[in-house]
Each structure stands twice: as C-alpha cells, then as structure tokens.
Design an enzyme around this catalytic site. Structure first.
Site, PDB file in Angstrom:
ATOM      1  N   LYS A  71     -19.630  50.012 118.612  1.00 37.10           N
ATOM      2  CA  LYS A  71     -19.069  51.373 118.705  1.00 37.10           C
ATOM      3  C   LYS A  71     -17.615  51.475 118.227  1.00 37.10           C
ATOM      4  CE  LYS A  71     -21.847  52.871 122.653  1.00 37.10           C
ATOM      5  NZ  LYS A  71     -21.788  53.531 123.970  1.00 37.10           N
ATOM      6  N   ASP A 107     -21.136  60.162 124.153  1.00 38.34           N
ATOM      7  CA  ASP A 107     -21.333  59.592 125.503  1.00 38.34           C
ATOM      8  C   ASP A 107     -20.807  60.563 126.556  1.00 38.34           C
ATOM      9  OD1 ASP A 107     -22.515  57.153 124.859  1.00 38.34           O
ATOM     10  OD2 ASP A 107     -20.587  56.166 124.545  1.00 38.34           O
TER      11      ASP A 107
END
Ligand code: ATR
Length: 282
Positions: A71, A107
């Site tokens: 990420k 997220d």
C-alpha cells in the site's frame, strides 16, 4: 458480426491474497450489474511490484485494489493521488483515467460510510484506538468528514503522536494523542470509539481492557476486525452503546471501488451475501 469487446479485467495485488474476500464481493456485483468483467486476486512479491504495475498499465486494467504489503510502496508508481491517499500516505484502490493511474485510500471511506448508517461523523468526538495503517486511514477520513475532535490512543505513544500531528496539520481538525494503558478510560465525551488495532483478529476473545464508565449512553463502538461480533463490540453493547462491525466497512470499501471504477451503484446485498458466504457465515 463485429468481434466481441474484450472482458474488462480488474484485480487485487497483495501478498498473500488467499482468503481475501474482495474478489467474491466484486464478482457478485459484476454479475448483479450484468457487466462483462472479471476480478482476479494476484500474488505479487515486493521486488516485482513495479513490474506488476507496468504490466497492469500495459494490460489496460481499468481498476485495481492494492493490499498488504504494497500500500505504501505503490505510491511512487502512480500518476496522481486523491486527498485521502495523500493524507494517509498509502493507496489501496487505483483507477485508470485515460493514461493516468490515480490512487485513492478507501480504507477510511469504507469505515465512514458504514458508520454513517448510524450517525454522521460531522461534529462528533471520535476516539481511535491504534496507530497502524488502518487507524491512520480512519483518522484521516474522520477528519475529512468534519469531526470536531479526534483522540488517537496507542500502546506505542510515538506512533499515535505522529498520526495525530500529520492529520491535524493536513486537515486543521484537532487531533490529540494518548498513551493506551490497560485498563484505559475512554474519554467521557466520545461519540464514536473505534478499535483500529489488530486485537481480536486472530483470537476472537482478545480485547483491550477499557473502562467505559465515563461515556454517556448511545455512543457508537466500531471495530475494524472482520467479524460480525467481537469482545470489544460486546463490551460496548453491554454498556448501552451501539455497534458497527468490520464486515460493513469491508462491503462499503468494495462498494466505493466498484462505483469509482464503473460509475454504477453496485448491489450491496449481493456483495454482503458473497462476503458472508466466503467467510463461512452465510
Ligand atoms: P494495520 O495495518 O492492520 O493497522 P499495524 O500497522 O500492524 O496493522 O498496526 C497494528 C495496531 O494494533 C498498532 O496500533 C498496534 O499497537 P503498537 O503500535 O503499539 O504496536 C496495535 N496492537 C496490536 N496488538 C496490540 C495489543 N495487544 N494491545 C494494544 N495494541 C495492539
């Protein structure tokens, strides 16, 4: 007869990707929407990430998810970042726009959308326990959603202080850090309390010992642990608070990616059913 247009290919890059239920959710949404598209889960070693991204560009993937451990490392391989990705320094969702790859971090957005089913985070006082990747994304998105104040409590105080100062500087929302000791007294003015640690993930009985006695009735407890219930949520409910589980966050996160990629509102119920089936709950 004109040749059929090629099937659109989407996917997730991660290590490991086995057990990642996003493929099932997204494919259920493709089926429900009648789209000729597939979603593949691809295992990519860290040293192969740059090649994998070049490959995805060449193959014309319209959208990609990025998961652990890529990420942060994927950021310099992209052309543009959304504000949420800039704030969190991490990307988990990519869209191809023309020749450009745009990185977002959903997220926290998935968390905020699932929270919105119970309350708007605007003007709320939020307490986020944890200061890892999940916590950082959630703190960033809560700040962007207009919370009044955020407290980040973490076992390692330095990590909480770093998250607090970065998000506060980036958004202007007051974010304080606190040392998480056990038991830890949850601040009395908390409207939303989030477990953004990994506690409860591998051991369903695992919990951080919290003293809820100062918090007024009707606060919301939210857990990032992907389970319909956790010890953290049960404790909060016993104290009169409402629970938001991690499944909703995961579904909303997939909904956001699907909508961004295709412009189509996906069938949430089909996605939730696919998730529950994949996790052996349905
Ligand atoms: P993720 O990317 O899923 O957020 P992470 O970056 O490894 O995972 O972060 C894990 C978080 O859970 C951290 O905030 C960690 O606290 P430390 O920074 O002090 O390590 C927290 N955590 C893990 N186990 C914990 C425990 N037993 N008690 C309290 N916090 C814990």
């Amino acid at each position: 007869m004109s040749p059929a247009s090629p099937t659109s290919l989407y996917g997730v890059l991660g290590l490991p990707v086995a057990g990642n239920p996003t493929q099932e959710m997204i494919e259920a949404a493709f089926d429900a929407a009648g789209l000729d598209a597939r979603y593949v889960s691809l295992e990519v070693q860290p040293e192969a990430l740059a090649d994998a991204m070049r490959g995805a560009r060449a193959l014309g993937f319209p959208g990609l998810h990025i998961t652990v451990p890529h990420k942060v490392e994927v950021v310099p391989l992209l052309d543009r970042l959304t504000p949420a990705a800039q704030l969190s320094g991490a990307v988990n969702c990519i869209k191809r726009e023309g020749e450009e790859l745009v990185g977002d971090n959903t997220d926290g957005k998935g968390f905020v959308d699932s929270l919105r089913e119970l309350r708007d985070p605007r003007d709320a006082v939020a307490v986020v326990i944890g200061a890892g990747g999940a916590a950082r994304a959630i703190v960033a998105e809560l700040a962007l959603a207009g919370t009044a104040r955020i407290v980040v409590a973490n076992r390692t105080l330095g990590k909480a202080t770093e998250v607090a100062s970065q998000i506060s500087a980036g958004t202007g929302v007051p974010v304080e850090s606190a040392q998480l000791t056990e038991p830890w007294t949850v601040p009395g003015d908390a409207d939303v309390v989030v477990n953004a640690t990994t506690v409860g993930m591998s051991d369903p009985a695992g919990r951080i010992r919290l003293d809820w006695s100062q918090v007024g009735d009707g606060a919301i407890a939210a857990d990032v642990v992907i389970a319909p219930s956790t010890a953290f949520l049960r404790d909060a409910e016993e104290h009169g608070h409402r629970a938001v589980d991690g499944l909703g966050m995961l579904v909303e996160q997939a909904v956001i990616g699907f909508r961004w990629w295709t412009g189509i509102e996906p069938d949430r119920a089909a996605m939730r059913a696919a998730l529950e089936h994949e996790l052996g709950l349905g």
